[in-house]
Enzyme design. Structure first.
Site, short mmCIF file in Angstrom:
data_model
loop_
_atom_site.label_atom_id
_atom_site.label_comp_id
_atom_site.label_asym_id
_atom_site.label_seq_id
_atom_site.Cartn_x
_atom_site.Cartn_y
_atom_site.Cartn_z
N ASP A 5 0.36 -1.52 -0.21
CA ASP A 5 0.46 0.41 0.08
C ASP A 5 0.58 1.16 0.66
O ASP A 5 2.34 1.30 -0.92
CB ASP A 5 -0.96 -0.40 0.76
CG ASP A 5 -1.99 0.57 1.08
OD1 ASP A 5 -2.07 1.67 0.88
OD2 ASP A 5 -3.29 0.04 0.64
N HIS A 60 -3.76 6.27 3.14
CA HIS A 60 -4.61 4.83 2.98
C HIS A 60 -3.67 3.65 3.32
O HIS A 60 -4.45 2.36 4.39
CB HIS A 60 -4.81 4.93 1.62
CG HIS A 60 -5.06 4.22 0.91
ND1 HIS A 60 -5.09 2.27 0.88
CD2 HIS A 60 -6.68 3.74 0.33
CE1 HIS A 60 -5.72 2.20 -0.29
NE2 HIS A 60 -6.97 3.35 -0.45
N SER A 63 -11.31 -0.44 -1.11
CA SER A 63 -9.42 -0.36 -0.20
C SER A 63 -10.15 -0.89 1.48
O SER A 63 -9.36 -1.33 1.79
CB SER A 63 -9.14 1.08 -0.77
OG SER A 63 -8.57 1.65 -1.38
#
Length: 586
Positions: free
Chosen positions: A158, A222, A550
């Site tokens: 990620d 994220h 996600s």
């Protein structure tokens, strides 16, 4: 029109109304075009040369994959120096291949080599931007029975991680499992612990934005968010500015984490880096891999780095969980559709966030937004964006009504709440010194988003009613209340944005495989990450509410870690089957 006619006449010859093109000029133009095309084909760009399984024994007379890859490059490029300068990555720990800067001609030559499976460009991939585990039935008793995924190692590919977050505290954790072979790249004051036992970063293009940190540290949010959902420890009193207050925990709180940073702010996530991360993660000894990244369009399996990496992970007994994408509700837009992947769609949980709009006439509208700003019930002047046109910037009412940045006159907006006919990040209202914003919601949309100012999204029918109130009132006023949590009695339902099947490459292979919570999920966040949908929001938060596949993907990864902890000998297919066959039909 007179000006156009006059111009056309000026291009005519006085003796010949059909002047022929100059052959010399045409020839020069063709030469320029050919030169530009030739230069473009000679420009070296990063490509991946994939060669399948990890080599056993000597190939091309080479003792190691690195030596073999250098030898292959030397033969095609013509010199040892050019080969070493061209090579970006040598994949040889878990599969065979390399990434290198190649011209179009060199790409064609590599593609003709028998041992080469495929050659593909370094395509940019994209990120597919608590209570959810209780909603799934993963109570603390379930965690105890599987020991919370104890000593299972979850790899997160990620944007990195914020190691100082409370969700990654290593109190009570012993040293890493004996099988662990990974490392921690400690650049820029980044440190690992007994919870985060490994961390690496990759950037094949060597391009960084000002926000980027050249280490495994996450500056976007994220990667921190997904890691915390999969395996964060329990943290009491977590909230987003007081909203969604409660216990935040990951699915496998006793699991270890190893992070592989391949995504960068404003730069993206590139194929060569993704493959390098898979190559390392498999060799490091992870048990489960989680990747919330997708391709911009459909690739064949042998040209897709996620498909290639997860295939070799599967052969080593490692299940890869991947996000399905956020391009719904269209058909055949699902991403990460390889048969061996666990492809995860997004669904809702039994909690929604609503933000109420109260007009000066007492009318109340319930909208969707994550609004943490308290106006204390004070009524503010209300205006329509089309009445606040910034004429000095050559805007018009039809444009300013949608509240695009720069289209609003601050003299007409300052201190007011603005009704907009389009959806945005609210930046135009901030730039014009407005107090709040009202925007239209999308039909069937079950997510809410955090904005940088008091906000609510209401139906298009309600937008029309508010507009009528503005035009019929001498002194239109409104206020927006702080968001409240309400129960979603129809959950779980498929998220509007979640990508649907069928599989674009092999329609007979059904995808996605399952869905997991991916709407309005609270999890850890780096304090330097954006605090709302507005990139320039300078506030700081340790926990953030986000939505997307996600977010659903690490839920499945955490569940897979539980199964792996309870059944260490189970294959990736067995774990995937267990998750799919025990899920609820919705």
């Amino acid at each position: 029109m007179r000006h156009q006619i006059h111009l056309h006449r000026s291009l005519r010859s006085p003796r010949n109304h059909t002047r022929m093109p100059n052959p010399r000029l045409l020839a020069l133009l063709y030469l320029i075009i050919a030169f530009v095309m030739h230069c473009n084909s000679q420009e070296r760009k990063v490509h991946v040369v994939y060669m399948g399984e990890k080599p056993r024994g000597r190939i091309f007379g080479a003792s190691t994959p690195y030596v073999m890859h250098c030898s292959m490059l030397e033969k095609v490029l013509g010199s040892t120096a050019a080969a070493k300068e061209s090579l970006i990555y040598s994949y040889g720990k878990s599969f065979n291949g390399f990434a290198a800067k190649l011209t179009d001609e060199e790409v064609a030559r590599f593609a003709e080599i028998e041992e080469v499976v495929s050659v593909f460009p370094n395509t940019m991939f994209e990120l597919h931007t608590t209570r959810s585990w209780d909603f799934l039935g993963f109570t603390r008793s379930h965690v105890r029975r599987s020991r919370g995924g104890q000593d299972v190692i979850v790899g997160i590919i990620d944007s990195g991680i914020w190691p100082e977050s409370d969700s990654f505290n290593d109190k009570g954790f012993g040293p890493p499992p004996a099988k662990w072979k990974g490392t921690c790249q400690t650049n820029e004051n980044f440190t690992c612990n007994n919870k985060i036992i490994g961390a690496r970063y990759y950037n094949s293009r060597d391009v960084y934005s000002p926000e980027d940190i050249q280490s495994p540290r996450d500056s976007q949010g994220h990667g921190t968010h997904t890691a915390a959902i999969a395996a964060g420890i329990k943290v009491s009193g977590a909230s987003y500015y007081g909203l969604a207050m409660g216990n935040a925990r990951g699915g496998a709180p006793n699991a270890r984490l190893s992070v592989y940073k391949v995504c960068w702010s404003g730069v993206g996530c590139y194929a060569a880096d993704i493959l390098a991360a898979f190559d390392d993660a498999i060799a490091d000894g992870v048990d489960i891999l989680s990747i919330s990244i997708g391709a911009p369009y459909a690739f064949q399996y042998w040209e897709d780095p996620v498909a290639i990496g997860s295939f070799h992970a599967m052969k080593r007994g490692i299940l890869t969980s991947a996000s399905a994408g956020n391009n719904g509700p269209d058909r055949a837009v699902v991403q990460n559709y390889s048969p061996w992947l666990l492809t995860v769609a997004a669904s809702s949980i039994d909690r929604r966030f609503v933000s109420q709009l109260v007009l000066g006439n007492g009318q109340i509208y319930t909208g969707s937004a994550i609004n943490s700003f308290d106006l204390n019930g004070t009524l503010f002047p209300l205006t329509w964006g089309g009445d606040a046109t910034n004429y000095s910037a050559n805007s018009i009412s039809e444009i300013s009504s949608h509240c695009y940045p720069g289209t609003l006159d601050s003299k007409k907006v300052e201190g007011k709440i603005v009704l907009c006919e389009g959806r945005s990040d609210g930046s135009a209202i901030i730039m014009a010194n407005g107090v709040g914003v009202i925007m239209p919601s999308r039909p069937m949309d079950n997510l809410a988003a955090p904005f940088p100012l008091p906000s609510t999204l209401i139906s298009t029918e309600n937008i029309t009613e508010v507009f009528d109130y503005i035009t019929s009132s001498n002194n239109p006023e409104a206020t927006i209340l702080v968001s409240e949590e309400v129960e979603d009695t129809v959950a779980p339902t498929a998220a509007y944005f979640s990508s649907r099947g069928p599989n674009p490459i092999a329609p007979d292979i059904l995808k996605p495989d399952l869905s997991a919570p991916g709407v309005n999920i609270v999890a850890a966040w780096p304090p330097i990450g954006r605090a709302s949908v507005y990139d320039q929001d300078t506030r700081s938060t340790k926990y953030f509410i986000d939505s997307g596949t996600s977010i659903s993907c690490p839920h499945a990864s955490g569940a897979a870690a539980h199964v792996k902890a309870a059944h260490p000998s189970w294959s990736p297919a067995a774990i995937k089957s267990a998750l799919m066959t025990t899920g609820k039909h919705t």
